[in-house]
Every structure is written in structure tokens, then in C-alpha cells.
Write an enzyme that holds these catalytic residues in place. Structure first.
Site, PDB file in Angstrom:
ATOM      1  N   HIS A 299     -24.148   1.085   3.536  1.00  0.00           N
ATOM      2  CA  HIS A 299     -25.339   0.345   2.741  1.00  0.00           C
ATOM      3  C   HIS A 299     -26.326   1.217   2.535  1.00  0.00           C
ATOM      4  CE1 HIS A 299     -28.489  -2.491   1.589  1.00  0.00           C
ATOM      5  NE2 HIS A 299     -27.406  -3.324   1.377  1.00  0.00           N
TER       6      HIS A 299
ATOM      7  N   ASP B 232     -25.779   0.327  12.182  1.00  0.00           N
ATOM      8  CA  ASP B 232     -26.014  -0.802  11.126  1.00  0.00           C
ATOM      9  C   ASP B 232     -24.994  -1.984  11.320  1.00  0.00           C
ATOM     10  OD1 ASP B 232     -26.346  -2.387   8.964  1.00  0.00           O
ATOM     11  OD2 ASP B 232     -25.986  -1.156   7.554  1.00  0.00           O
TER      12      ASP B 232
ATOM     13  N   LYS C  88     -28.297 -13.234   7.651  1.00  0.00           N
ATOM     14  CA  LYS C  88     -26.529 -13.355   7.704  1.00  0.00           C
ATOM     15  C   LYS C  88     -26.060 -13.990   8.824  1.00  0.00           C
ATOM     16  CE  LYS C  88     -26.731  -8.781   5.150  1.00  0.00           C
ATOM     17  NZ  LYS C  88     -26.420  -9.020   3.786  1.00  0.00           N
TER      18      LYS C  88
ATOM     19  N   CYS D 218     -25.159  -2.803  -3.341  1.00  0.00           N
ATOM     20  CA  CYS D 218     -26.001  -1.698  -2.664  1.00  0.00           C
ATOM     21  C   CYS D 218     -25.383  -0.689  -1.822  1.00  0.00           C
ATOM     22  CB  CYS D 218     -27.158  -2.269  -1.700  1.00  0.00           C
ATOM     23  SG  CYS D 218     -28.147  -3.725  -2.613  1.00  0.00           S
TER      24      CYS D 218
HETATM   25  N1  C6P Z   1     -26.215  -6.581   2.399  1.00  0.00           N
HETATM   26  C1  C6P Z   1     -24.887  -7.677   0.693  1.00  0.00           C
HETATM   27  O1  C6P Z   1     -24.559  -8.354  -0.116  1.00  0.00           O
HETATM   28  P1  C6P Z   1     -31.197  -6.737   4.437  1.00  0.00           P
HETATM   29  O2  C6P Z   1     -31.229  -6.879   2.859  1.00  0.00           O
HETATM   30  O3  C6P Z   1     -32.329  -6.033   4.913  1.00  0.00           O
HETATM   31  O4  C6P Z   1     -31.177  -8.183   5.071  1.00  0.00           O
HETATM   32  O5  C6P Z   1     -29.812  -6.094   4.963  1.00  0.00           O
HETATM   33  C2  C6P Z   1     -29.508  -4.830   4.464  1.00  0.00           C
HETATM   34  C3  C6P Z   1     -27.973  -4.407   4.766  1.00  0.00           C
HETATM   35  C4  C6P Z   1     -27.777  -3.266   5.713  1.00  0.00           C
HETATM   36  N2  C6P Z   1     -26.436  -2.899   5.880  1.00  0.00           N
HETATM   37  C5  C6P Z   1     -25.303  -3.782   5.446  1.00  0.00           C
HETATM   38  C6  C6P Z   1     -24.018  -3.459   6.071  1.00  0.00           C
HETATM   39  C7  C6P Z   1     -25.596  -4.793   4.410  1.00  0.00           C
HETATM   40  O6  C6P Z   1     -24.541  -5.532   4.067  1.00  0.00           O
HETATM   41  C8  C6P Z   1     -26.963  -5.136   4.013  1.00  0.00           C
HETATM   42  C9  C6P Z   1     -27.116  -6.167   3.130  1.00  0.00           C
HETATM   43  C10 C6P Z   1     -26.186  -7.613   1.504  1.00  0.00           C
HETATM   44  O7  C6P Z   1     -23.965  -6.906   1.105  1.00  0.00           O
HETATM   45  C11 C6P Z   1     -27.249  -7.504   0.555  1.00  0.00           C
HETATM   46  S1  C6P Z   1     -27.209  -5.883  -0.513  1.00  0.00           S
END
Ligand code: C6P
Length: 401
Positions: free
Chosen positions: A117, A194, A220, A357
Site C-alpha cells: 500500500h 504493515d 478495519k 492506493c
Molecule cells: N487500505 C483499502 O481500501 P489507513 O487509511 O491509514 O487506515 O490505512 C492505510 C493502509 C495501509 N496498509 C494497507 C495494507 C491498507 O490496506 C491500508 C488501507 C484501504 O485497501 C484504503 S486505501
């Protein structure tokens, strides 16, 4: 597992019983108990922590710190090793901006991958540009997985940091992270994991993994938005400099010097995310009450059934058929993923479309984006029927142009 009983815990499903919510990889829905925990804080306390010299503030502080205790048990680590942040992105950035900028120098190497990501990979790109360290990518295998064999090919005595995803948000693959951590430690590198797509779906024991850092978001895993966790080994957090300065993280402030509190407070500047932390602790308890075995089994069962049905439809390109979690990334031949997404919406099916992303992997797949359906424990077979109906409609509608 009684899915209907579980669905009844979620106000969104009570309001919209027909909704096929297949976007939990973006955000999981919230059960009553989490909403109540957040609500209780605002209704019964609603005051700041660590500051007030009165009963309500002591009680709020107790609740906030109790949340840290619950989360430390959830991860199997010490209380001081849980830093509250705004989310996975903030946690991943904290490690890079603090550890990376403080300790990397020219000649050092950082290993990452094309499965990351943006929030896992981009902070290290930035740190490497600033420090002169070299960014290296593990070559993905034919299925676009990270393998131990390919990891060994890029690991050298100069490797200082390994920044990898535990579960990919586009492909849903599980990285063999435990073996990778062991190998990285043999050359003296630290590993920042991650865990954003792992922690909501499987039991993650940081002691067992022996990872140095693990980042994830509350939203999540059925928790509130705006709260996340950085787990870090105590001895590493102790030697890392803070990246934000000000209220609550300060110890002594003089005209010519300043000192900071010990971790985790050194990294929690200003009024913390009190309601978020309390809600997240409740979400951890809720997931434990469902059981991680049940969670992953339900996701896998539904995913397999959906794949079976998808394969019966001509022109469906599935990118991650062998995935072992609840994610399906696919496209409909000749149809833009965003065009297809509108048909899903018309059918009350929530999916995500685009690069998620994670542009490095969508580019590697040779596409501008994918349609992603992600299952969680509250999904049921009816959701698959609606999903497949939408796929067929999208194909019929856009296929004519
Ligand atoms: N992925 C998806 O729809 P945040 O946005 O900070 O809560 O999480 C970031 C993030 C980091 N690592 C991974 C593997 C992720 O999947 C995500 C967030 C969402 O896949 C929003 S882009």
C-alpha cells in the site's frame, strides 16, 4: 457461527437488511458494542485524560489506559509497546520518519515490495531520498506473491530495514512474514510490518512473529475511524526520537533544554484520541468473542463460492485466484472498473474499484485498477448472489458498447 445473529449486532444491517457490503478491506462496519463504548465516553465522561485533577478526568484516564492494556493483551505485548496513532498510515510514517531518518545513512539498504500500500512504501522512498539509503524491491513470483526465496535474493549485510505488508490489500495474499523476520534479524535488520489487512482477520501475536514494528488501523477491525496502533519493541521505541512535539509528550521544558516522556507517551502529542482508543479496545474484544478461526473460515468459504460463480462468466479476469483471505481482485474484459462499479451500486452491492492506493501492484498487473470485493465474517451467501447478478448486469450493459 450464526450469521444472522451476528448481523443483528450491526446497525447498518438492521437499517439496510438487503445490503451486500463487500468493502470491508476499505472499512469494516461497526457493531453496537463499539458504538456504545464511544457513546458512553461522550455521555458519561467527555473530559480530557492525564490532566484533570478531578474524578471524571481520572475515570477517563483509567478507561483510556485500560484500552491500551486490552490492546496489548490482544497483540501479546507490553503496555508500553502500544502507541496510539491516527491509523495505519500514521503508524507506518512514524516508524519511517523517526527510526528511518535518525538511523539510516548512505550505503544502508531498505527492502520493500511492489505489493505495498502507498502508506507502507512511500514513507521509505522519502527516507531513502533524504538519507542516501538504497530502496530495494523483492521480486514478486509468477502469482505476484512475496516469497522467502526471492526475499533472500535482495537481503544483504547492508539491509537495515525491511518494510513489508503482512496481507496485501489488492491481492489478499499472506506474506511468509515470520520466516522473513527471522532472516532479516540474522543480518541485523529491523522489520516493520504493515498489519492493516492482517490484524482484522487473523490472530496476530507480535511476540511469536518477533516483528520490530506492526501498524494497523482501528476502522478495519470494526473499531472507530481516526484511531490506529503502532506496536514497537520497547528498546526501539526508547531510542527513537519523537516526530511531533508539544502537549502531553513533554517531560521537562526549560529555556535551553527539553526532555520527553518515556514511550508510548513520547509519541502521543497533544490530547489523544480518547473515544477512538476506548472504541478500538471494545472492537478487539468483539472480534475475540467471534473467534479468528471463525472469521477467516467464513471469509474463505464465501470467497471460494464467489470465485466458482465468477469463473462461469465469460470475460472475467481474476488476478488472485489462489488468495488465502477474503479478497477478490478482478476485471471485466474491456470495461473500466469504475464503470462496472456504478452497476454494483445500483444493485446495493458495495465494492471498491481503482488502484486501491497500491499503484505499484496494479501497474504490475497491467491494469489501471481492479474491481475488489472483500468479505468479512458478517457476509452471507445471499451477498454472493447479489454480487454475481451485478457482475452479469455490468457485463451485459457495458459489453454492448
Ligand atoms: N487500505 C483499502 O481500501 P489507513 O487509511 O491509514 O487506515 O490505512 C492505510 C493502509 C495501509 N496498509 C494497507 C495494507 C491498507 O490496506 C491500508 C488501507 C484501504 O485497501 C484504503 S486505501
Amino acid at each position: 457461527m450464526d450469521i444472522n445473529k451476528i448481523r443483528n449486532d450491526f446497525p447498518v444491517f438492521r437499517n439496510e437488511p438487503g445490503l451486500a457490503y463487500l468493502d470491508s478491506a476499505a472499512m469494516a462496519l461497526k457493531p453496537d458494542c463499539v458504538i456504545k463504548a464511544v457513546d458512553d465516553y461522550y455521555n458519561k465522561l467527555g473530559v480530557n485524560v492525564h490532566r484533570g485533577v478531578y474524578r471524571l478526568s481520572y475515570e477517563a484516564t483509567d478507561k483510556y489506559e485500560e484500552a491500551r492494556t486490552i490492546i496489548s493483551k490482544f497483540l501479546n505485548c507490553d503496555f508500553e509497546e502500544v502507541v496510539f496513532t491516527r491509523g495505519a498510515s500514521a503508524s507506518l510514517n512514524l516508524v519511517a520518519s523517526s527510526y528511518g531518518l535518525a538511523f539510516l545513512k548512505p550505503g544502508d539498504e531498505v527492502i520493500t515490495s511492489e505489493l505495498e500500500h502507498h502508506s507502507s512504501h512511500m514513507p521509505w522512498f522519502n527516507v531513502c531520498e533524504k538519507t542516501g539509503a538504497k530502496l530495494k524491491y523483492v521480486e514478486l513470483d509468477k502469482e505476484n506473491r512475496i516469497t522467502v526465496e526471492n526475499f533472500k535474493k535482495v537481503l544483504t549485510k547492508n539491509t537495515k530495514v525491511v518494510a513489508l505488508t503482512y496481507v496485501s490489500n489488492v491481492m489478499g495474499y499472506i506474506t511468509p512474514i515470520k520466516e522473513i523476520i527471522k532472516l532479516a534479524h540474522e543480518v541485523g535488520a529491523i522489520v516493520t510490518v504493515d498489519g492493516a489487512q492482517a490484524v482484522p482477520h487473523m490472530k496476530v501475536d507480535v511476540k511469536d512473529l518477533d516483528c520490530d514494528f506492526l501498524s494497523f488501523s482501528g476502522h478495519k477491525l470494526c473499531g472507530p475511524t481516526g484511531i490506529g496502533v503502532l506496536y514497537g519493541k520497547k528498546h526501539l521505541l526508547e531510542k527513537m526520537p519523537p516526530i511531533e512535539f508539544g502537549g502531553d509528550m513533554a517531560d521537562t521544558v526549560l529555556l535551553d533544554s527539553q526532555t520527553y516522556k518515556a514511550p508510548p507517551y513520547k509519541f502521543e502529542t497533544g490530547t489523544p484520541i480518547i473515544a477512538g482508543a476506548i472504541g478500538l479496545a471494545q472492537a478487539c474484544k468483539y472480534l475475540e468473542s467471534i473467534g479468528f478461526e471463525n472469521i477467516i473460515n467464513q471469509e474463505k468459504k464465501l470467497r471460494l463460492k464467489a470465485i466458482e460463480e465468477l469463473k462461469k462468466i465469460d470475460g472475467v479476469i481474476i488476478y488472485n485466484e489462489s488468495c488465502e483471505t477474503g479478497v477478490i481482485s478482478f476485471n471485466l474484459e474491456g470495461i473500466h472498473p469504475h464503470d462496472a462499479a456504478s452497476v454494483f451500486d445500483n444493485n446495493d452491492v458495495c465494492i471498491r474499484a481503482g488502484h486501491h492506493c497500491a499503484q505499484l501492484i496494479t501497474k504490475k498487473l497491467g491494469t489501471i485498477g481492479t474491481i475488489r470485493a472483500s468479505f468479512y465474517f458478517y457476509n452471507r451467501e445471499e451477498d454472493i448472489d447479489k454480487f454475481i447478478k451485478a457482475v452479469k448486469e455490468a457485463k451485459d450493459f457495458f459489453g454492448q458498447f
